[in-house]
Design a protein around this motif. Sequence first.
Motif, PDB file in Angstrom:
ATOM      1  N   PHE A  80      12.170 169.893 -90.623  1.00 20.95           N
ATOM      2  CA  PHE A  80      11.171 169.440 -89.825  1.00 20.95           C
ATOM      3  C   PHE A  80      11.560 167.917 -89.084  1.00 20.95           C
ATOM      4  CE2 PHE A  80       9.107 172.206 -92.884  1.00 20.95           C
ATOM      5  CZ  PHE A  80       8.353 173.048 -91.777  1.00 20.95           C
ATOM      6  N   TYR A  81      11.565 167.963 -87.843  1.00 27.55           N
ATOM      7  CA  TYR A  81      12.120 166.665 -87.272  1.00 27.55           C
ATOM      8  C   TYR A  81      11.104 165.963 -86.259  1.00 27.55           C
ATOM      9  CZ  TYR A  81      13.030 169.670 -83.391  1.00 27.55           C
ATOM     10  OH  TYR A  81      13.060 170.724 -82.102  1.00 27.55           O
ATOM     11  N   HIS A  82      11.380 164.696 -85.884  1.00 23.37           N
ATOM     12  CA  HIS A  82      10.640 163.967 -85.049  1.00 23.37           C
ATOM     13  C   HIS A  82      11.516 162.804 -84.502  1.00 23.37           C
ATOM     14  CE1 HIS A  82       9.598 161.441 -88.199  1.00 23.37           C
ATOM     15  NE2 HIS A  82       9.242 160.350 -87.504  1.00 23.37           N
ATOM     16  N   PHE A  83      11.314 162.076 -83.722  1.00 25.77           N
ATOM     17  CA  PHE A  83      11.942 161.046 -82.986  1.00 25.77           C
ATOM     18  C   PHE A  83      11.234 159.609 -83.342  1.00 25.77           C
ATOM     19  CE2 PHE A  83      12.892 164.924 -80.675  1.00 25.77           C
ATOM     20  CZ  PHE A  83      14.424 164.881 -80.829  1.00 25.77           C
ATOM     21  N   VAL A  85      11.870 155.600 -81.548  1.00 30.61           N
ATOM     22  CA  VAL A  85      12.537 155.048 -80.415  1.00 30.61           C
ATOM     23  C   VAL A  85      11.954 153.444 -80.348  1.00 30.61           C
ATOM     24  CG1 VAL A  85      13.046 156.858 -78.822  1.00 30.61           C
ATOM     25  CG2 VAL A  85      10.728 155.787 -78.627  1.00 30.61           C
ATOM     26  N   THR A  86      12.775 152.533 -80.288  1.00 29.83           N
ATOM     27  CA  THR A  86      12.553 151.239 -80.010  1.00 29.83           C
ATOM     28  C   THR A  86      12.553 150.794 -78.509  1.00 29.83           C
ATOM     29  OG1 THR A  86      13.909 151.019 -82.314  1.00 29.83           O
ATOM     30  CG2 THR A  86      13.417 148.923 -80.806  1.00 29.83           C
ATOM     31  N   THR A  87      11.227 150.057 -78.227  1.00 29.54           N
ATOM     32  CA  THR A  87      10.969 149.777 -76.837  1.00 29.54           C
ATOM     33  C   THR A  87      10.353 148.558 -77.079  1.00 29.54           C
ATOM     34  OG1 THR A  87       8.544 150.744 -76.901  1.00 29.54           O
ATOM     35  CG2 THR A  87      10.461 152.559 -76.484  1.00 29.54           C
ATOM     36  N   TRP A  88      10.200 147.822 -75.789  1.00 35.62           N
ATOM     37  CA  TRP A  88       9.536 146.479 -75.532  1.00 35.62           C
ATOM     38  C   TRP A  88       8.077 146.702 -76.153  1.00 35.62           C
ATOM     39  CZ3 TRP A  88       4.777 145.706 -73.042  1.00 35.62           C
ATOM     40  CH2 TRP A  88       4.473 146.587 -72.177  1.00 35.62           C
ATOM     41  N   ARG A  89       7.525 148.087 -76.336  1.00 36.48           N
ATOM     42  CA  ARG A  89       6.204 148.049 -76.818  1.00 36.48           C
ATOM     43  C   ARG A  89       6.422 148.250 -78.422  1.00 36.48           C
ATOM     44  NH1 ARG A  89       3.864 153.057 -73.716  1.00 36.48           N
ATOM     45  NH2 ARG A  89       2.310 152.941 -75.565  1.00 36.48           N
ATOM     46  N   GLY A  90       7.422 148.108 -78.897  1.00 39.91           N
ATOM     47  CA  GLY A  90       7.533 148.279 -80.329  1.00 39.91           C
ATOM     48  C   GLY A  90       8.392 149.677 -80.620  1.00 39.91           C
ATOM     49  N   VAL A  91       8.343 150.190 -81.718  1.00 42.76           N
ATOM     50  CA  VAL A  91       8.754 151.281 -82.327  1.00 42.76           C
ATOM     51  C   VAL A  91       7.866 152.442 -81.976  1.00 42.76           C
ATOM     52  CG1 VAL A  91       9.779 152.709 -84.289  1.00 42.76           C
ATOM     53  CG2 VAL A  91      10.197 150.327 -84.140  1.00 42.76           C
ATOM     54  N   LEU A  92       8.140 153.595 -81.236  1.00 44.19           N
ATOM     55  CA  LEU A  92       7.190 154.529 -80.827  1.00 44.19           C
ATOM     56  C   LEU A  92       7.773 155.969 -81.639  1.00 44.19           C
ATOM     57  CD1 LEU A  92       6.695 154.003 -77.179  1.00 44.19           C
ATOM     58  CD2 LEU A  92       5.263 153.259 -78.844  1.00 44.19           C
ATOM     59  N   ASN A  93       6.917 156.759 -82.279  1.00 40.22           N
ATOM     60  CA  ASN A  93       7.064 158.041 -82.808  1.00 40.22           C
ATOM     61  C   ASN A  93       6.819 159.009 -81.901  1.00 40.22           C
ATOM     62  OD1 ASN A  93       7.809 157.656 -85.688  1.00 40.22           O
ATOM     63  ND2 ASN A  93       6.138 156.292 -85.456  1.00 40.22           N
ATOM     64  N   LEU A  94       7.992 159.887 -81.566  1.00 39.60           N
ATOM     65  CA  LEU A  94       7.818 160.913 -80.667  1.00 39.60           C
ATOM     66  C   LEU A  94       7.564 162.371 -81.401  1.00 39.60           C
ATOM     67  CD1 LEU A  94       8.042 161.713 -77.653  1.00 39.60           C
ATOM     68  CD2 LEU A  94      10.316 162.251 -77.938  1.00 39.60           C
ATOM     69  N   HIS A  95       6.288 163.025 -81.465  1.00 36.88           N
ATOM     70  CA  HIS A  95       5.897 164.004 -82.270  1.00 36.88           C
ATOM     71  C   HIS A  95       5.717 165.261 -81.255  1.00 36.88           C
ATOM     72  CE1 HIS A  95       5.290 161.054 -85.361  1.00 36.88           C
ATOM     73  NE2 HIS A  95       5.594 162.160 -86.090  1.00 36.88           N
ATOM     74  N   LYS A  96       5.632 166.568 -81.938  1.00 37.49           N
ATOM     75  CA  LYS A  96       5.536 167.741 -81.305  1.00 37.49           C
ATOM     76  C   LYS A  96       4.043 167.852 -80.590  1.00 37.49           C
ATOM     77  CE  LYS A  96       5.433 172.552 -81.741  1.00 37.49           C
ATOM     78  NZ  LYS A  96       5.428 173.801 -82.916  1.00 37.49           N
ATOM     79  N   GLY A  97       3.768 168.059 -79.321  1.00 39.71           N
ATOM     80  CA  GLY A  97       2.589 168.461 -78.897  1.00 39.71           C
ATOM     81  C   GLY A  97       2.601 169.778 -78.422  1.00 39.71           C
ATOM     82  N   PHE A  98       1.474 170.002 -77.586  1.00 42.00           N
ATOM     83  CA  PHE A  98       1.177 171.580 -77.353  1.00 42.00           C
ATOM     84  C   PHE A  98       2.473 171.824 -76.429  1.00 42.00           C
ATOM     85  CE2 PHE A  98      -0.343 175.009 -74.241  1.00 42.00           C
ATOM     86  CZ  PHE A  98      -1.207 175.893 -75.309  1.00 42.00           C
ATOM     87  N   GLY A  99       2.701 173.369 -76.532  1.00 47.61           N
ATOM     88  CA  GLY A  99       3.852 173.993 -75.980  1.00 47.61           C
ATOM     89  C   GLY A  99       5.252 173.425 -76.158  1.00 47.61           C
ATOM     90  N   GLY A 100       5.430 172.706 -77.206  1.00 43.70           N
ATOM     91  CA  GLY A 100       6.643 172.058 -77.903  1.00 43.70           C
ATOM     92  C   GLY A 100       7.136 170.800 -77.290  1.00 43.70           C
ATOM     93  N   GLU A 101       6.076 170.375 -76.538  1.00 45.25           N
ATOM     94  CA  GLU A 101       6.497 169.157 -75.808  1.00 45.25           C
ATOM     95  C   GLU A 101       6.423 167.770 -76.807  1.00 45.25           C
ATOM     96  OE1 GLU A 101       4.322 168.746 -72.168  1.00 45.25           O
ATOM     97  OE2 GLU A 101       5.528 170.276 -71.228  1.00 45.25           O
ATOM     98  N   GLY A 102       6.911 166.833 -76.362  1.00 46.47           N
ATOM     99  CA  GLY A 102       6.863 165.543 -77.042  1.00 46.47           C
ATOM    100  C   GLY A 102       5.823 164.565 -76.649  1.00 46.47           C
TER     101      GLY A 102
END
Length: 667
Positions: A80-83, A85-102
């Motif tokens: 099981f995986y997610h992403f 990302v470090t951005t100017w808004r801080g660390v964001l977590n990219l998780h699974k949404g509807f249709g396989g989209e992040g």
Amino acid sequence: MFNSRNPACRYPTGAVADCLPVHFKIDMPRDLHCSAARLLVRSDSTGEVQTLEMFWCGMNGDNHEWWECHFAAQTPDLYFYHFEVTTWRGVLNLHKGFGGEGTVMGSDTQEWQLTVYDRSFHTPEWPVGGVMYQIFPDRFFASGSPKKEVLEDRRLHADWTEQPEWKPNKKGEVTNSDYFGGDLPGIAEKLDYLQSLGVTCLYLNPIFEAHANHRYNTANYEKIDPLLGTEEDFRTLCSEAEKRGIRLLLDGVFSHTGSDSIYFNREGRYDTAGAYNSQESPYYPWYAFRRWPDDYACWWNFQTLPEVTETNPAYNAYINGKGGIVRRWLEAGASGWRLDVADELPDAFLDALRTAVKTEKPDALVLGEVWEDASTKSAYGKRRRYLLGGQLDSVMNYPFREAVLGFVRGEDPAQMMEMILNLLENYPPQVIRLLMNHIGTHDTERALTVLAGEPAEEHDRPWQAEATLTEEQRRLGVQRLKLASLMQFTLPGIPCIYYGDEAGMEGYKDPFNRGTYPWGRENAELLAWYRQLGKLRAVLSCLKEGRFTPLNADDHTIAYVREDSVDAVLVALNAGENPRTLYLPDEWRTAQPVFGEAPDRNCGLTLPPCSGAALVLQKHPSPSGPFPLGKPETPEEAVESIKDKIIENIERNPKIKNELLDFLKNI
């Protein structure tokens, strides 16, 4: 930012073999000023989390940038995986949404699933692209062979058209001791009929000696139930079926036996000492007694179904050993096993069973009864590994049933399509091609009843026993069943017809869904429709292992394409009460309609209410000429076709012709 079903983001998509690198790419908006990205992968079996640094790999237009990495699992498992990302808004977590989209929105923390299977995992070729047919043996066809000497305490119905018994007896028990006399020779007599439906695999509910009409309370694994016939009858059925390109799948009930059996013998029917009769019985270690003899583990608390301890060496050897039950009946002619309640069979037992099956007959099928997503199924506090390569070849596809019937009854098409796509993403391809796609079984209401009748939960058993569809409901049900079966026959996997659905049978759950086949009273319209579907399966290469591409899923409409290098079929379905027009890609302008009408000159396909269409494209000229499948016959056309065949056969046989002429003269 990411879509697990898009090969630009994840390649390859779907389940993968172990050691195969998977390429991940995320698409980051530049205005987030991403300075780092990571892929976090968690092993389901160990809980270990790997963090893989992703690398900037170029621009995607002026306002987006790609970050990428590779991951290769060394062992079969669920990951099981997610992403992050470090951005100017801080660390964001990219998780699974509807249709396989992040998504980075909301509190949803669902992860994507990566199924990694053993790279040596192979499944049989013979079922691919075929049609299955499920038979409840007592209710399909009776050959007329004598039955009196094998009835004992069984009651044989005098009339084939009677309803199965459902009321409890004076003791409040439902004994399932009424029979109609369907048997193995009867099935053999109807093989030509099954062949006319395009059937390539027969799945038989239990056929071993037992003392209930469903035969899930096995009394003797070594013997065919005498009411069904003999071992010779079984061998003959397998042999005659094989001549017509049909194989047999047996029902293996290995999590429990009957209390009325040679192994347990609670009722004292047998001369042998069963586990209930003596603690010295060789079968005593098979069972788990809390206090012998009356307190024992039993299946779902049914005292007539004592559970076995599948890991007991003696029991395991009896079922899976050399000369054991599994191998014995494969040698007799069976081509595989459907495993009852597979989630109640321990891993060690399933491992041994697969070894036994593949040793005896390498191309035999091992199919499991699992009602949920089998890739993530947990039982007894443990995640199961059915589909990773060492146990099942495939499973009964209850989630597809829910999606098909749900769509036809008016549920959200996008949600129903999502159920289909989730399974296709989670299951290995060699499992997908063998999925048993049913819309009804001996454990569910008849499809026609589900599609047009009142919900079962709103009525008691006496009401269900008397209920039949009104003429208006039945018309609607036939329309909806045609729509559902078109979907069933064109989704990835193998369609399975529950005996009599093609004839228009109806009924709520057991025993109302287990009536006798209505020979001579079939719905001619449905029967012609199912035969046409069988022809479609036989001639289209893409329905074997072709890619599945969704085109549309909204407003009561679903459309998709199955495609391989040889041909392609576009299926469009309208479950609504109003016409719908779909505009198709230009290449479908010249497609041949085999169900429904052809697209107009603007490539618009109009679907009337509650209807479907199937359009076929041939990518390479066929040696036999144009696509060999015309429009479905109407009942009137079917009758005329039969007449023509009779006349043709008479003309070809002078002896029959002369005898017929003499007969006509005499009358």
